[in-house]
Motif scaffolding. Structure first.
Motif, PDB file in Angstrom:
ATOM      1  N   THR A   5      -6.020 -21.767  63.146  1.00 39.57           N
ATOM      2  CA  THR A   5      -5.422 -21.888  61.918  1.00 39.57           C
ATOM      3  C   THR A   5      -4.565 -20.338  61.879  1.00 39.57           C
ATOM      4  O   THR A   5      -5.274 -19.376  62.056  1.00 39.57           O
ATOM      5  CB  THR A   5      -6.065 -22.084  60.617  1.00 39.57           C
ATOM      6  OG1 THR A   5      -5.088 -22.089  59.649  1.00 39.57           O
ATOM      7  CG2 THR A   5      -7.006 -21.240  60.530  1.00 39.57           C
ATOM      8  N   CYS A  31      -3.012 -25.125  63.101  1.00 38.66           N
ATOM      9  CA  CYS A  31      -2.559 -25.270  61.759  1.00 38.66           C
ATOM     10  C   CYS A  31      -1.871 -24.209  61.504  1.00 38.66           C
ATOM     11  O   CYS A  31      -2.430 -22.758  61.351  1.00 38.66           O
ATOM     12  CB  CYS A  31      -3.810 -25.602  60.831  1.00 38.66           C
ATOM     13  SG  CYS A  31      -4.728 -27.037  61.121  1.00 38.66           S
ATOM     14  N   GLN A  33       0.737 -21.889  58.585  1.00 37.42           N
ATOM     15  CA  GLN A  33       1.080 -21.820  57.037  1.00 37.42           C
ATOM     16  C   GLN A  33       2.343 -20.797  56.889  1.00 37.42           C
ATOM     17  O   GLN A  33       2.369 -19.700  57.747  1.00 37.42           O
ATOM     18  CB  GLN A  33      -0.157 -21.471  56.253  1.00 37.42           C
ATOM     19  CG  GLN A  33      -1.412 -22.415  56.296  1.00 37.42           C
ATOM     20  CD  GLN A  33      -2.316 -22.021  57.668  1.00 37.42           C
ATOM     21  OE1 GLN A  33      -2.473 -20.754  57.659  1.00 37.42           O
ATOM     22  NE2 GLN A  33      -2.760 -22.977  58.139  1.00 37.42           N
ATOM     23  N   SER A 101      -3.467 -28.812  57.332  1.00 36.10           N
ATOM     24  CA  SER A 101      -3.198 -27.591  57.223  1.00 36.10           C
ATOM     25  C   SER A 101      -2.686 -27.325  55.906  1.00 36.10           C
ATOM     26  O   SER A 101      -1.962 -28.053  55.272  1.00 36.10           O
ATOM     27  CB  SER A 101      -2.174 -27.086  58.062  1.00 36.10           C
ATOM     28  OG  SER A 101      -1.402 -25.719  58.092  1.00 36.10           O
ATOM     29  N   GLY A 142      -6.680 -23.352  56.523  1.00 31.03           N
ATOM     30  CA  GLY A 142      -5.550 -22.577  56.223  1.00 31.03           C
ATOM     31  C   GLY A 142      -5.897 -21.255  55.450  1.00 31.03           C
ATOM     32  O   GLY A 142      -6.783 -20.784  55.299  1.00 31.03           O
TER      33      GLY A 142
END
Length: 253
Positions: A5, A31, A33, A101, A142
């Protein structure tokens, strides 16, 4: 399986670094962001299927997978909007695990309306996850914008009166974990506190004045398969990095 992530703080600005990191690290699922691009503007990533949910200059989340991508969902039932729904969560089935996510609202300050939005968002996420967890193995990963404990910030005294560390935020995060999700990086790594975010201000990263606000929460069956979980500090170094470092997790099997 290896998954990761990373809050990339603009996928376009960080694309060369992301591609290099993918080539070196070789995660099966990632994931992302704060991608800051609309879904149709997300760049293609060779070797990966992409589920992207974005809204332009702000927010944005994505899942990259080279083990399959099915049952993609943007957002989650009951997700609050402020004032309109924002691109803060995307989930998909990758192999036999559902990944989500998440980019949790910042909250700004405890007396800002955005703070209540953050708490409501986390409460709605918990309700949605309670249903999802009944469906099988799951990872929620996340930028949670919450430091779970005082050990997850470089100096608790500096953050008094600020977001990310208030009791309501921590209680909302704990309520999510109480569903049975395990924090797979919630322990010292090689003798150091595993911070994941450092302000861009000069010296904060090099002095390790950071916070652990990026989390990997896994259902028990997935957590029991974890063989390693590392905050990749190297990805925070060099020219033009994100202000976050990725977390890389290895599973047996």
């Amino acid at each position: 399986m290896r998954f990761a992530t990373w809050n990339v703080n603009s996928v376009k600005a960080r694309l060369p670094r992301l591609l290099e990191w993918l080539d070196i690290t070789k995660p099966d699922v990632v994931c992302l962001q704060e991608t800051k691009v609309p879904a149709d503007g997300f760049p293609p990533i060779e070797g990966y299927d992409v589920a992207a949910y974005g809204q332009g200059r702000w927010n944005g989340v994505a899942i990259l997978s080279r083990v399959g991508l099915a049952e993609v969902r943007n957002g989650f039932p009951g997700e609050p909007g402020y004032p309109d729904p924002e691109a803060r969560a995307v989930s998909a089935l990758c192999g036999d695990i559902r990944f989500m996510s998440v980019y949790v609202p910042n909250g700004r300050t405890p007396d800002d309306p955005h703070f209540l939005y953050k708490l409501n968002w986390l409460a709605a996420l918990r309700t949605a996850l309670a249903g999802d967890l009944a469906g099988g193995p799951m990872v929620v990963a996340g930028d949670f914008n919450v430091a779970p404990t005082d050990d997850d910030v470089w100096d608790p005294a500096v953050f008094v009166g600020s977001t990310h560390v208030t009791p309501p935020e921590r209680e909302a995060l704990a309520a999510i974990r109480d569903l049975g999700l395990r924090d797979v990086v919630g322990r010292p790594l090689k003798g150091d506190r595993p911070f994941t975010y450092w302000d861009y201000r000069a010296g904060m990263f090099h002095m390790n004045k950071g916070m652990r606000i990026d989390l990997v929460l896994a259902s028990p069956g997935v957590a029991s398969r974890v063989t390693d979980a590392v905050v990749d500090r190297e990805a925070r170094k060099g020219k033009g990095p994100s202000d976050h470092a990725p977390i890389v997790v290895d599973l047996d099997g």
